[in-house]
Write an enzyme that holds these catalytic residues in place. Structure first.
Site, PDB file in Angstrom:
ATOM      1  N   ASN A 157      -2.474  -4.272   7.992  1.00 11.52           N
ATOM      2  CA  ASN A 157      -2.227  -3.889   9.267  1.00 11.52           C
ATOM      3  C   ASN A 157      -3.062  -3.301  10.067  1.00 11.52           C
ATOM      4  O   ASN A 157      -3.385  -2.600  11.030  1.00 11.52           O
ATOM      5  CB  ASN A 157      -1.465  -2.815   9.328  1.00 11.52           C
ATOM      6  N   ASP A 252       1.395  -4.214   2.699  1.00 14.11           N
ATOM      7  CA  ASP A 252       1.297  -2.718   2.674  1.00 14.11           C
ATOM      8  C   ASP A 252       1.643  -2.620   4.630  1.00 14.11           C
ATOM      9  O   ASP A 252       1.672  -3.720   5.073  1.00 14.11           O
ATOM     10  CB  ASP A 252       0.096  -2.254   2.929  1.00 14.11           C
ATOM     11  N   GLU A 278       6.580  -4.281   2.658  1.00 14.88           N
ATOM     12  CA  GLU A 278       6.603  -3.278   2.372  1.00 14.88           C
ATOM     13  C   GLU A 278       7.127  -2.884   3.501  1.00 14.88           C
ATOM     14  O   GLU A 278       6.555  -2.985   4.766  1.00 14.88           O
ATOM     15  CB  GLU A 278       5.486  -2.327   2.459  1.00 14.88           C
TER      16      GLU A 278
HETATM   17  C1  LAG Z   1       1.343   2.603   3.102  1.00 15.36           C
HETATM   18  N1  LAG Z   1       2.370   1.859   3.338  1.00 15.36           N
HETATM   19  O1  LAG Z   1       3.048   1.304   4.074  1.00 15.36           O
HETATM   20  C2  LAG Z   1       0.842   3.408   1.686  1.00 15.36           C
HETATM   21  O2  LAG Z   1       2.172   2.688   0.633  1.00 15.36           O
HETATM   22  C3  LAG Z   1       0.650   4.396   1.774  1.00 15.36           C
HETATM   23  O3  LAG Z   1       0.301   5.080   0.339  1.00 15.36           O
HETATM   24  C4  LAG Z   1       0.085   4.608   3.025  1.00 15.36           C
HETATM   25  O4  LAG Z   1       0.038   6.076   3.363  1.00 15.36           O
HETATM   26  C5  LAG Z   1      -0.297   4.432   4.355  1.00 15.36           C
HETATM   27  N2  LAG Z   1       0.839   3.215   4.090  1.00 15.36           N
HETATM   28  C6  LAG Z   1      -1.004   3.685   4.940  1.00 15.36           C
HETATM   29  O5  LAG Z   1      -1.946   2.738   4.305  1.00 15.36           O
HETATM   30  C7  LAG Z   1      -1.628   6.901   1.979  1.00 15.36           C
HETATM   31  C8  LAG Z   1      -0.985   8.220   2.118  1.00 15.36           C
HETATM   32  C9  LAG Z   1      -0.914   8.571   3.959  1.00 15.36           C
HETATM   33  C10 LAG Z   1      -2.976   8.328   3.549  1.00 15.36           C
HETATM   34  C11 LAG Z   1      -3.246   7.087   4.070  1.00 15.36           C
HETATM   35  C12 LAG Z   1      -4.204   6.474   4.042  1.00 15.36           C
HETATM   36  O6  LAG Z   1      -0.013   8.361   2.004  1.00 15.36           O
HETATM   37  O7  LAG Z   1      -1.557  10.274   3.437  1.00 15.36           O
HETATM   38  O8  LAG Z   1      -3.105   9.201   5.702  1.00 15.36           O
HETATM   39  O9  LAG Z   1      -2.987   6.622   2.499  1.00 15.36           O
HETATM   40  O10 LAG Z   1      -5.442   7.007   3.549  1.00 15.36           O
HETATM   41  C13 LAG Z   1      -5.192  10.188   5.349  1.00 15.36           C
HETATM   42  C14 LAG Z   1      -4.146  11.245   5.877  1.00 15.36           C
HETATM   43  C15 LAG Z   1      -3.406  11.191   7.044  1.00 15.36           C
HETATM   44  C16 LAG Z   1      -4.276  10.870   8.016  1.00 15.36           C
HETATM   45  C17 LAG Z   1      -5.251   9.726   7.430  1.00 15.36           C
HETATM   46  C18 LAG Z   1      -6.073   8.842   8.537  1.00 15.36           C
HETATM   47  O11 LAG Z   1      -2.537  11.729   5.127  1.00 15.36           O
HETATM   48  O12 LAG Z   1      -2.887  12.762   7.611  1.00 15.36           O
HETATM   49  O13 LAG Z   1      -3.932  10.731   9.261  1.00 15.36           O
HETATM   50  O14 LAG Z   1      -5.685   9.587   6.169  1.00 15.36           O
HETATM   51  O15 LAG Z   1      -6.869   9.662   8.248  1.00 15.36           O
HETATM   52 CA    CA Z   2       0.903  -3.175  13.110  1.00 17.42          CA
END
Ligand code: LAG
Ligand code: CA
Length: 527
Positions: A157, A252, A278
């Site tokens: 995505n 995802d 998902e």
């Molecule tokens: C998903 N499903 O729809 C995944 O199962 C989930 O684990 C993913 O989030 C999300 N979508 C994007 O693929 C994870 C973390 C986030 C993390 C993201 C990207 O839960 O916390 O975001 O992966 O690595 C992190 C920071 C954010 C920030 C982002 C971009 O926590 O604050 O905005 O990175 O820098």
């Molecule tokens: Ca999209």
């Protein structure tokens, strides 16, 4: 010993996953799932010792299909590197009868120590802190040999936030250029402002279709999946994984791609694949996607977690639960689970941290007659973002199973899990014929062929000074080996390592279900 149900042979032997399939594979009718089958046959027939032209009688690798059904059990193996997964398939997952594993996103990714660096792809090289392309390929082949298919978590995505150099050493993100894969105009935020898909902000309304599919999953540049160019790139990446033996995908953030974009991408694959989408939250949104393949049944995780939230209600809330799932999702499209890597961190479900409830929840899940269950096996953490241990170069270390911080739970190795996988597979085609829940005890009959009981009381009936409840199993009189404590099926009457239970001539259980545990009996007798 009375002969077991006919299915026992095939269940005890190497799994041959071969089932009927409806809906979404209809379009592939003319296409055989040939990559995997042909390679098996070809390898066998090529094993000729040229000197004497003698055929070597090699055992045939199992036929792995991509069409999994309610009978199958999958496991999300979170944080496991490729080499250790290969070993785990051979030593544990295959022998336990696991049909498929969901592995972490395999592409090149951003650098860092957090677990979520894998959800920020920088290009589609199969090269990550989990291992190289060769290691990935060899893991898939080894797992396949052990009867375990591999599904890859596909992050399609969006791409990585910010700009830098990837784990694999490639530049990403500057002016939205990602190695030789995408450039600015392939992202919704890079489009002309008049474009109907243009969106340059993070998602705020998580349910509205336009907003949730065109805007950024917080911080992550959103791919213009409506573009033919982007669809071809994604399909190219997925086909590459298929060429390495991958049997399917978890998409995802599927909820953040338009259903028709997913359909168009899947249509470009030359080999059919098992697809789990998902779609977080309500079952209604998932309906838009069910034409494309399976969906994660969020409802099941929610219901199981909320049942365990109130000890007094556990047994009563369990009754009728699977029927409610069947109302919400077509039975052949729902993948059910207790937790995934997000919900165990963000508090949306039970997790390994609930020492008493979690194993029972997984046993309950595997006992249900609706949906295809997926278990979860990851690592222990205290902080939400903490990743699994890495070496100095950033490579993931081999998992160490244990009770300490950042050690792996190895939940899939537990005796009770193995026993319930066996029970689940043995009885998957037997209807639920009776279900009851009261006083902390949940009971379920499977058409005279199986019984599952769960006792959520901390103390025995005697200690609670109540009458021992009558528990009707629906099974013929005899002595049974409990598969939960035995860890699997018994091949003969004398080798039960677990508890044995007697069923009287009325079909009632003679010994009580021990406190805080479940038992699973199947209609083949110990003797
Ligand atoms: C998903 N499903 O729809 C995944 O199962 C989930 O684990 C993913 O989030 C999300 N979508 C994007 O693929 C994870 C973390 C986030 C993390 C993201 C990207 O839960 O916390 O975001 O992966 O690595 C992190 C920071 C954010 C920030 C982002 C971009 O926590 O604050 O905005 O990175 O820098
Ligand atoms: Ca999209």
């Amino acid at each position: 010993m009375t002969p077991p149900l006919q299915a026992l042979d095939s269940i005890l032997g190497m799994p041959k996953i071969n089932v009927d399939i409806k809906r979404y594979v209809a379009k592939f009718k003319s296409v055989k799932p040939k990559t995997l089958k042909i390679s098996a046959a070809t390898i066998a027939s090529l094993l000729v010792v040229t000197a004497g032209l003698v055929w070597v009688n090699q055992p045939k690798p199992p036929v792995i299909d991509y069409r999994f059904t309610a009978k199958d059990v999958g496991v999300q193996m979170f944080g496991w590197n490729w080499n250790s997964l290969a070993k785990e398939c051979t030593e544990q997952l295959g022998p336990s009868g696991v049909s498929w594993i969901l592995v972490d996103p395999p592409t090149d990714h951003i650098r860092g120590k957090q677990w979520w660096i894998h959800y920020q792809p920088t290009n589609y090289d199969i090269n990550s802190d989990h291992g190289t392309r060769e290691e990935f390929k060899s893991m898939v082949a080894t797992c396949q040999q052990a009867g375990v298919a591999v599904l890859a978590d596909a992050v399609i995505n969006h791409m990585a936030n910010g700009w830098f150099v990837s784990y694999g050493g490639k530049a990403y993100g500057k002016n939205l250029k990602y190695a030789d894969v995408y450039t600015r105009e392939n992202f919704h935020e890079g489009l002309n402002e008049n474009d109907p898909h243009y969106c340059a902000h993070d998602i705020t309304n998580w349910n509205e279709l336009w907003e949730r599919t065109n805007c950024r999953f917080p911080g992550l540049p959103d791919l213009a999946t409506e573009q033919e160019f982007v669809r071809n790139k994604i399909a190219g990446y997925l086909s590459d994984l298929q060429s390495l033996g991958v049997a399917g995908f978890r998409f995802d953030a599927a909820k953040h791609m338009a259903p028709e974009d997913i359909a168009a991408i899947m249509n470009k694959l030359k080999t059919p694949a098992f697809l789990i989408q998902e779609i977080s939250g309500d079952a209604e949104t998932s309906e838009e996607y069910q034409g494309n393949g399976h969906v994660w049944a969020w409802r099941a995780a929610d219901d199981i977690s909320s049942a365990f939230a109130y000890a007094a209600k556990v047994s009563t809330e369990m009754v009728g639960m699977s029927e409610r799932w069947a109302d919400d999702y077509p039975a052949d499209l729902a993948v059910t689970w207790v937790n995934n890597h997000d919900t165990e961190r963000d508090g949306g479900s039970l997790s390994y941290k609930s020492k008493t409830e979690y194993p029972l929840a997984a046993q309950f899940l595997l006992a249900q007659p609706v949906g295809q269950p997926m278990l979860f096996s990851g690592f222990r953490f205290s902080l939400r973002d903490e990743g699994a241990p890495q070496d100095d170069s950033g490579k993931l270390l081999d998992p160490v199973c244990g009770p300490e911080h950042l050690q792996y739970t190895c939940f899939h190795r537990e005796t009770a899990v193995k026993g319930m996988i066996a029970w689940h597979k043995l009885l998957s085609d037997k209807k639920m014929t009776a279900e009851k829940g009261e006083d902390g005890i949940y009971q379920m009959q499977r058409d005279g062929a199986g019984f599952f009981g769960l006792n959520f009381n901390k103390k025995s009936a005697k200690d609670r000074k109540v009458d021992e409840p009558v528990i009707a199993t629906g099974l013929p009189e005899g002595k049974y080996c409990d598969l939960v404590s035995n860890g699997g099926l018994t091949a003969s009457g004398s080798d039960c390592q677990g508890l044995t239970f007697d069923v009287d001539s009325q079909g009632n259980l003679v010994q009580p279900i021990p406190p805080l545990s479940s038992i699973a009996l199947a209609a083949y007798k110990v003797n």
